[in-house]
Every structure is written in C-alpha cells, then in structure tokens.
Scaffold this motif. Structure first.
Motif, PDB file in Angstrom:
ATOM      1  N   PRO A 170      46.723 -27.383  12.362  1.00  0.00           N
ATOM      2  CA  PRO A 170      47.204 -26.936  11.060  1.00  0.00           C
ATOM      3  C   PRO A 170      48.336 -25.932  11.207  1.00  0.00           C
ATOM      4  CG  PRO A 170      45.102 -25.920  11.600  1.00  0.00           C
ATOM      5  CD  PRO A 170      45.380 -26.969  12.638  1.00  0.00           C
ATOM      6  N   PRO A 171      49.299 -25.879  10.247  1.00  0.00           N
ATOM      7  CA  PRO A 171      49.254 -26.646   9.023  1.00  0.00           C
ATOM      8  C   PRO A 171      50.090 -27.907   9.026  1.00  0.00           C
ATOM      9  CG  PRO A 171      50.882 -24.939   8.802  1.00  0.00           C
ATOM     10  CD  PRO A 171      50.314 -24.822  10.205  1.00  0.00           C
ATOM     11  N   SER A 172      50.696 -28.319  10.132  1.00  0.00           N
ATOM     12  CA  SER A 172      51.626 -29.440  10.091  1.00  0.00           C
ATOM     13  C   SER A 172      50.899 -30.778  10.142  1.00  0.00           C
ATOM     14  CB  SER A 172      52.620 -29.332  11.245  1.00  0.00           C
ATOM     15  OG  SER A 172      53.450 -28.237  11.048  1.00  0.00           O
ATOM     16  N   LEU A 173      50.334 -31.161   9.015  1.00  0.00           N
ATOM     17  CA  LEU A 173      49.556 -32.371   8.897  1.00  0.00           C
ATOM     18  C   LEU A 173      50.152 -33.223   7.792  1.00  0.00           C
ATOM     19  CD1 LEU A 173      46.252 -30.374   8.725  1.00  0.00           C
ATOM     20  CD2 LEU A 173      47.432 -31.104  10.772  1.00  0.00           C
ATOM     21  N   HIS A 174      49.649 -34.425   7.680  1.00  0.00           N
ATOM     22  CA  HIS A 174      50.146 -35.318   6.636  1.00  0.00           C
ATOM     23  C   HIS A 174      49.257 -35.246   5.406  1.00  0.00           C
ATOM     24  CE1 HIS A 174      53.080 -37.217   9.343  1.00  0.00           C
ATOM     25  NE2 HIS A 174      52.198 -36.878  10.241  1.00  0.00           N
ATOM     26  N   THR A 175      47.969 -35.337   5.596  1.00  0.00           N
ATOM     27  CA  THR A 175      47.032 -35.230   4.501  1.00  0.00           C
ATOM     28  C   THR A 175      45.894 -34.351   4.982  1.00  0.00           C
ATOM     29  OG1 THR A 175      47.602 -37.496   3.913  1.00  0.00           O
ATOM     30  CG2 THR A 175      45.741 -36.527   2.782  1.00  0.00           C
ATOM     31  N   ARG A 176      45.856 -33.118   4.554  1.00  0.00           N
ATOM     32  CA  ARG A 176      44.857 -32.154   5.027  1.00  0.00           C
ATOM     33  C   ARG A 176      44.140 -31.563   3.821  1.00  0.00           C
ATOM     34  NH1 ARG A 176      43.025 -28.643   8.938  1.00  0.00           N
ATOM     35  NH2 ARG A 176      43.951 -29.965  10.517  1.00  0.00           N
ATOM     36  N   PHE A 177      42.876 -31.199   4.013  1.00  0.00           N
ATOM     37  CA  PHE A 177      42.088 -30.656   2.921  1.00  0.00           C
ATOM     38  C   PHE A 177      42.078 -29.136   2.971  1.00  0.00           C
ATOM     39  CE2 PHE A 177      41.020 -35.006   2.890  1.00  0.00           C
ATOM     40  CZ  PHE A 177      40.630 -35.307   1.595  1.00  0.00           C
ATOM     41  N   LEU A 186      42.891 -31.821  -1.480  1.00  0.00           N
ATOM     42  CA  LEU A 186      43.744 -32.200  -0.356  1.00  0.00           C
ATOM     43  C   LEU A 186      45.120 -31.566  -0.512  1.00  0.00           C
ATOM     44  CD1 LEU A 186      46.050 -34.462  -1.265  1.00  0.00           C
ATOM     45  CD2 LEU A 186      44.131 -36.023  -1.156  1.00  0.00           C
ATOM     46  N   ARG A 187      45.864 -31.569   0.581  1.00  0.00           N
ATOM     47  CA  ARG A 187      47.257 -31.142   0.571  1.00  0.00           C
ATOM     48  C   ARG A 187      48.100 -32.202   1.272  1.00  0.00           C
ATOM     49  NH1 ARG A 187      45.503 -28.306  -2.656  1.00  0.00           N
ATOM     50  NH2 ARG A 187      45.634 -26.042  -2.868  1.00  0.00           N
ATOM     51  N   VAL A 188      49.156 -32.630   0.626  1.00  0.00           N
ATOM     52  CA  VAL A 188      50.123 -33.522   1.264  1.00  0.00           C
ATOM     53  C   VAL A 188      51.198 -32.650   1.884  1.00  0.00           C
ATOM     54  CG1 VAL A 188      51.878 -35.287   0.874  1.00  0.00           C
ATOM     55  CG2 VAL A 188      49.678 -35.443  -0.293  1.00  0.00           C
ATOM     56  N   ILE A 189      51.383 -32.774   3.179  1.00  0.00           N
ATOM     57  CA  ILE A 189      52.361 -31.939   3.863  1.00  0.00           C
ATOM     58  C   ILE A 189      53.098 -32.765   4.913  1.00  0.00           C
ATOM     59  CG2 ILE A 189      50.975 -29.917   3.411  1.00  0.00           C
ATOM     60  CD1 ILE A 189      49.942 -29.963   6.110  1.00  0.00           C
ATOM     61  N   ASP A 190      53.759 -32.090   5.811  1.00  0.00           N
ATOM     62  CA  ASP A 190      54.588 -32.693   6.853  1.00  0.00           C
ATOM     63  C   ASP A 190      55.672 -33.582   6.257  1.00  0.00           C
ATOM     64  OD1 ASP A 190      55.758 -33.590   9.119  1.00  0.00           O
ATOM     65  OD2 ASP A 190      53.930 -34.289  10.080  1.00  0.00           O
ATOM     66  N   PHE A 191      56.685 -32.922   5.736  1.00  0.00           N
ATOM     67  CA  PHE A 191      57.826 -33.623   5.160  1.00  0.00           C
ATOM     68  C   PHE A 191      58.971 -33.753   6.165  1.00  0.00           C
ATOM     69  CE2 PHE A 191      55.390 -32.385   1.505  1.00  0.00           C
ATOM     70  CZ  PHE A 191      55.625 -33.366   0.561  1.00  0.00           C
ATOM     71  N   GLY A 192      58.619 -33.856   7.454  1.00  0.00           N
ATOM     72  CA  GLY A 192      59.644 -33.969   8.490  1.00  0.00           C
ATOM     73  C   GLY A 192      60.472 -35.231   8.396  1.00  0.00           C
ATOM     74  N   CYS A 193      59.913 -36.274   7.783  1.00  0.00           N
ATOM     75  CA  CYS A 193      60.670 -37.510   7.536  1.00  0.00           C
ATOM     76  C   CYS A 193      61.177 -37.570   6.103  1.00  0.00           C
ATOM     77  CB  CYS A 193      59.794 -38.740   7.800  1.00  0.00           C
ATOM     78  SG  CYS A 193      59.477 -39.051   9.543  1.00  0.00           S
ATOM     79  N   GLY A 194      60.942 -36.495   5.350  1.00  0.00           N
ATOM     80  CA  GLY A 194      61.268 -36.517   3.929  1.00  0.00           C
ATOM     81  C   GLY A 194      62.756 -36.423   3.649  1.00  0.00           C
ATOM     82  N   ILE A 195      63.103 -36.799   2.432  1.00  0.00           N
ATOM     83  CA  ILE A 195      64.483 -36.725   1.974  1.00  0.00           C
ATOM     84  C   ILE A 195      64.461 -36.333   0.500  1.00  0.00           C
ATOM     85  CG2 ILE A 195      64.660 -39.150   1.272  1.00  0.00           C
ATOM     86  CD1 ILE A 195      67.424 -37.254   3.131  1.00  0.00           C
ATOM     87  N   MET A 196      65.439 -35.558   0.074  1.00  0.00           N
ATOM     88  CA  MET A 196      65.534 -35.132  -1.325  1.00  0.00           C
ATOM     89  C   MET A 196      66.852 -35.650  -1.886  1.00  0.00           C
ATOM     90  SD  MET A 196      64.742 -31.384  -2.977  1.00  0.00           S
ATOM     91  CE  MET A 196      65.597 -30.537  -1.633  1.00  0.00           C
ATOM     92  N   ASP A 197      66.757 -36.503  -2.898  1.00  0.00           N
ATOM     93  CA  ASP A 197      67.946 -37.131  -3.480  1.00  0.00           C
ATOM     94  C   ASP A 197      68.522 -36.281  -4.600  1.00  0.00           C
ATOM     95  OD1 ASP A 197      67.642 -39.327  -1.809  1.00  0.00           O
ATOM     96  OD2 ASP A 197      66.400 -40.421  -3.237  1.00  0.00           O
ATOM     97  N   ASP A 198      69.766 -36.577  -4.945  1.00  0.00           N
ATOM     98  CA  ASP A 198      70.411 -35.867  -6.054  1.00  0.00           C
ATOM     99  C   ASP A 198      70.288 -36.633  -7.361  1.00  0.00           C
ATOM    100  OD1 ASP A 198      72.079 -37.954  -5.459  1.00  0.00           O
ATOM    101  OD2 ASP A 198      73.781 -36.726  -4.838  1.00  0.00           O
ATOM    102  N   SER A 199      69.645 -37.814  -7.323  1.00  0.00           N
ATOM    103  CA  SER A 199      69.469 -38.598  -8.544  1.00  0.00           C
ATOM    104  C   SER A 199      68.237 -39.472  -8.419  1.00  0.00           C
ATOM    105  CB  SER A 199      70.706 -39.454  -8.827  1.00  0.00           C
ATOM    106  OG  SER A 199      70.933 -40.363  -7.766  1.00  0.00           O
ATOM    107  N   LYS A 200      67.711 -39.929  -9.539  1.00  0.00           N
ATOM    108  CA  LYS A 200      66.507 -40.741  -9.574  1.00  0.00           C
ATOM    109  C   LYS A 200      66.806 -42.183  -9.150  1.00  0.00           C
ATOM    110  CE  LYS A 200      63.196 -39.441 -11.375  1.00  0.00           C
ATOM    111  NZ  LYS A 200      62.050 -38.667 -10.845  1.00  0.00           N
ATOM    112  N   GLY A 201      65.865 -42.772  -8.404  1.00  0.00           N
ATOM    113  CA  GLY A 201      65.955 -44.198  -8.090  1.00  0.00           C
ATOM    114  C   GLY A 201      66.944 -44.567  -7.011  1.00  0.00           C
ATOM    115  N   LYS A 202      67.400 -43.602  -6.234  1.00  0.00           N
ATOM    116  CA  LYS A 202      68.375 -43.911  -5.181  1.00  0.00           C
ATOM    117  C   LYS A 202      67.753 -44.801  -4.113  1.00  0.00           C
ATOM    118  CE  LYS A 202      71.539 -41.708  -1.899  1.00  0.00           C
ATOM    119  NZ  LYS A 202      72.064 -40.423  -1.373  1.00  0.00           N
ATOM    120  N   GLU A 203      68.513 -45.775  -3.643  1.00  0.00           N
ATOM    121  CA  GLU A 203      68.029 -46.683  -2.605  1.00  0.00           C
ATOM    122  C   GLU A 203      68.397 -46.147  -1.227  1.00  0.00           C
ATOM    123  OE1 GLU A 203      69.332 -50.674  -3.261  1.00  0.00           O
ATOM    124  OE2 GLU A 203      68.107 -50.924  -5.070  1.00  0.00           O
ATOM    125  N   HIS A 204      67.505 -46.380  -0.262  1.00  0.00           N
ATOM    126  CA  HIS A 204      67.697 -45.908   1.112  1.00  0.00           C
ATOM    127  C   HIS A 204      67.611 -47.068   2.086  1.00  0.00           C
ATOM    128  CE1 HIS A 204      67.527 -41.529   0.285  1.00  0.00           C
ATOM    129  NE2 HIS A 204      66.795 -41.920  -0.743  1.00  0.00           N
TER     130      HIS A 204
END
Length: 481
Positions: A170-177, A186-204
């Motif tokens: 802990p705390p670098s987990l994906h789904t931890r309680f 539960l807690r959803v964490i580990d956003f190391g692969c995450g991305i934050m877009d500047d608009s809704k519905g952007k394709e990747h």
C-alpha cells in the motif's frame, strides 16, 4: 541499497523534504514496492499536529536504486506528474484514493495519501468472506467501483489499467479496501497508466493495460473512457469466479460479440439473471453501445445493495435478486490470490537465476509454443505453467525448476496461465559491475547483476510473501497520446 541523485523537478506542491519531516512522524515501514522499473518504500505516518489519523507515504527515488542485485530506474517525471495531477483533480471523492500532500527533495519524492489497510480485492474477500460473498456484497462493490469510474468520467479521466490485484504494498494498488472489515469501502488507485483529456469522448490509440482485462477496442487501438467499463466488468467477473485456469477460454467468451456469459468458467451456480444482465451491459463488444458508468449506476443489480439497506429503490422492485451467500467464492478468491503470488515468485526466480541469453532463449521458445497453440494465448501473452516447466526442462534449468517446485502449493498451479511478458524487462542490455551501473546513464528497464543466493532464498519463502519479491505484475504499457 544505494541511490544516485537527480535534480529533476517532479510535482511537489506541499514543500521540501524538511517540510515533510516537520509535518509528519514516521511510525513504521509497511513494505517495499518494486515494479521492475521503479523501487519505493511505503511507510505509515501521522501528522504531528493531529496524531489520531494515520496516512501512508510512498518514498520514490529520483535516481537509480540498487536493491538485491537489481538496478531500478527512477519514475519518469511526466508519468508521475500525470498520476498526481489526476489524484488532485479527483480529490479523493467517490471511492478514489485521496491524495494528502506531495513533498520533494533533490533525490526523493514523498507522496502522502490516505491509508488503505484492507488489502487487494481478492485478498480482502478471501480473508473477510471466507464463507462466501453475499449477493449484496457483490452489488455494493459494483456500485462503488462504478461510482469511482463515473467520477473519473466526469473529469475526462481514463484509468486504463483496472484490475483486482494489488501488486505492490500500500498504497499503490489498483483496487484496495479502506479497512479490513466486511463493509469496508474500496479505493480505486494506481493511475500510472491513466490519462486526463481536455474534452469528453476523446478517442485514444495507445495500447495500455493488462491483456486479460482490457476491452476489444484497445486491441484495435481506438477507444474511449468506456474501455474502463469493460475492464470493471471483468473485475466483477473475477470477484465471483476467481481467475480461471483456462484464461484463454474465458478471454474468448469475454471478447465474443455473441456469447453466453453463463458459460464463463468458475461462475457460481446461484447468480441471478440481474447479475448477468449487468455484465452483459458492461462487456458489450461494441463500445459505442456500451453503457457509461453513470448509466450503469441505475442498473438493477447495482442498485440492489442500496435497496436492501433502505437507501435506494423500493425493495419490492428488487425481487429478482435475493440476499444469499455465494458458496465457494471465498475459496476461489484465495486460490486466485495464491496464483498471483506464485506468478510473482516464478518471475523472481527466473529473472534471478537465468542470464540474459537464457531468458531470451526461454522467451523465444515460449513465443513459438504459444504461436502454434493458438492466437488467444499469444494475444494474452500467457503460457500454462506446465508448458513453461517443460521448456525449462528442455533447457536443463534444474535449479530454476527446483526453486519453483519449492513454492507454496506450486503443484496446484500447473494448469494456470503465466504472463511471460513479465520477463522481458530483464532481457535488456545490462552492465555487469556497479561501476558500469553508475556510468551507464538512464535506462527504461531494470539492470540485473550477478545472482544473489539471498534473493533466491527470499523468493522461495511461502510462495512469494517476502518483501523482497516483485510486487507489481507487468502491464503492457507504452505511454503515448
């Protein structure tokens, strides 16, 4: 253990190392995190001005870290900054991990978050619900997971690597309680692969995630935030069924446009139709018709828990779902959690005991085997453990085979799938002396030196429970746009 320093600025918002030490008292070390690229210590801390609430701090080295004959490279500033930016935007709301503060020195980054003590999802359910999950527990976890994803979607955030297991302490987990109780959040964490877009519905188009849990459109390299809904559906399947021995068979069903989800291996016999209807919406092959997280929160099965405790729709409308114990789910979770620990131990053993040339030979033989046995195994980058043993026998790697055989309950996992991509980082060019390491400059992968008997002894301890073992499964991930 040694660390070379770097002056690279990461994302410190709360101050320097001195500020951190002035604000917190370190109580104890919770663990050591290793993900084949990065090494970090995790500690339990309390604020000096209010010692009633504990926090977790992950201490990340900004330079090379040498530990147990492996050289770990620092996390790239851009990757860490994206993860921290995401956590700051989410503000710890709707079952996402709460970030408290960030401190930085010339050689370290201190990331302080809320403390999550309940363990990863499979560990949590096997310990707290050994007699079996109740239907309302499954509904509650589905609601919390989808609430977290809905909060992410409202801020144009994609997680891109949802999976049930925690891989490093802990705390670098994906789904931890949050706590070790039957009603823990539960807690959803580990956003190391995450991305934050500047608009809704952007394709990747970037391929990201762990193959068994990612959506069909990620393989096609054209996806939106709805890819996280598919992954969450697979997580909920694993919650009640565990990881199947025949991963490729389950993968075929999950990725088929026309399928019967009731034929998924390991499914409890008593699952109501409402559960399968929920899964069918989340695992819809064509992402354009797949429900969003907000839409899934109105699903009948997802709403069942709230109806039961009086906080949701009238219970009369919930008659298609009954409160009952799902027999066998506790044992399946324990077996699945054990298989993940076994995989980590096998990786540590082979990476420690085999040379780069041997590892390349092994991977070549594995690729040949999986290519001939069918496209699905190759697509998942997995091989059955029994087939891996056969290849090691042909290579006369008796020492590796003996060490693997000594793992806890090793004989149980012969027909389980092993993710052989875990070994690829150890096939990179590597120096052979400490002097070479310090002169070699930056690298995108760990460096492996001469095998250490101490490391092998650690790896053979209770099927991978030692702190020295690798704690993060290798995700197929190439950061891009």
């Amino acid at each position: 253990m040694g660390c070379s320093q770097s002056n690279t600025a990461y994302s410190a918002l709360s101050g320097t190392e001195s500020d951190y030490k002035a604000a917190f008292d370190e109580v104890k070390t919770l663990g050591e995190g290793q993900n084949f690229v990065q090494f970090g210590l995790v500690k339990l801390v309390v604020k000096k001005d209010s010692k009633s609430q504990p926090f977790a701090v992950k201490v990340l080295g900004k330079g090379f870290t040498f530990k147990d004959n492996i050289l770990y490279t620092p996390m790239k500033p851009g990757v860490l900054k994206m993860e921290l930016d995401i956590l700051q935007v989410l503000q710890g709301k709707n079952y996402n991990l709460a970030l408290d503060s960030i401190y930085e020195s010339s050689s370290k980054v201190y990331v302080v978050t809320e403390l999550c003590e309940g363990g990863e999802m499979l560990e949590y359910t096997s310990k707290n619900m050994a007699e079996g999950l109740r239907m309302e527990d499954v509904s509650r976890i589905a609601y919390q997971l989808l609430s977290a994803l809905d909060h992410c979607d409202r801020h144009n955030i994609l997680h891109r690597d949802l999976k049930p297991q925690n891989i490093i302490p802990p705390p670098s987990l994906h789904t931890r309680f949050k706590a070790n109780t039957k009603t823990a959040e539960l807690r959803v964490i580990d956003f190391g692969c995450g991305i934050m877009d500047d608009s809704k519905g952007k394709e990747h188009a970037t391929f990201a995630g762990t193959p068994f849990l990612i959506s069909p459109e990620v393989f096609q390299k054209k996806y939106t935030s709805k890819t996280d809904i598919f992954s969450a559906g697979v997580v909920l399947y694993v919650l009640v069924a565990g990881y199947p021995e025949n991963l490729d068979y389950a993968f075929d069903i999950l990725h088929s446009a026309n399928r019967d989800l009731k034929t998924l291996p390991g499914m409890p016999k008593d699952m109501p139709d409402t559960f399968y209807e929920m899964l069918d919406k989340m695992l819809l092959h064509d992402w354009r018709g797949r429900n969003s997280a907000a839409e899934m929160l109105r699903d009948e099965f997802v709403a069942f828990y709230h109806a039961l405790v009086g906080n949701g729709p009238n219970r009369v409308k919930m008659r298609r779902t009954s409160s009952m114990i799902l027999s066998g789910t506790g044992e399946k979770a324990a077996l699945a959690f054990g298989s993940l620990n076994f995989q980590r131990s096998v990786t540590t053993i082979m990476a420690s005991m085999m040379s780069k040339t041997d590892l390349l030979t092994l991977l070549s033989a594995v690729e040949k085997k999986t290519s001939s046995s069918g496209n699905v195994e190759n697509k998942l980058a997995v091989i059955k453990v029994v087939d891996l043993r056969s290849i090691l026998e042909a290579m006369v790697k008796t020492d590796c085979l003996d060490a693997i055989a000594r793992q806890n309950n090793a004989h149980i996992y012969d027909n389980y799938s092993y993710e052989y991509k875990r070994l690829e980082p150890f096939t990179m060019d590597n120096p052979t002396t400490t002097a070479d390491i310090l002169d070699s400059g930056a690298s995108s992968a760990p460096r492996k030196l001469q095998f250490s008997t101490r490391m092998l002894n650690a790896s053979t301890n209770m099927g991978g429970s030692s702190k020295r073992l690798s704690r993060k499964s290798q995700s197929v991930y190439i950061r891009g746009t």
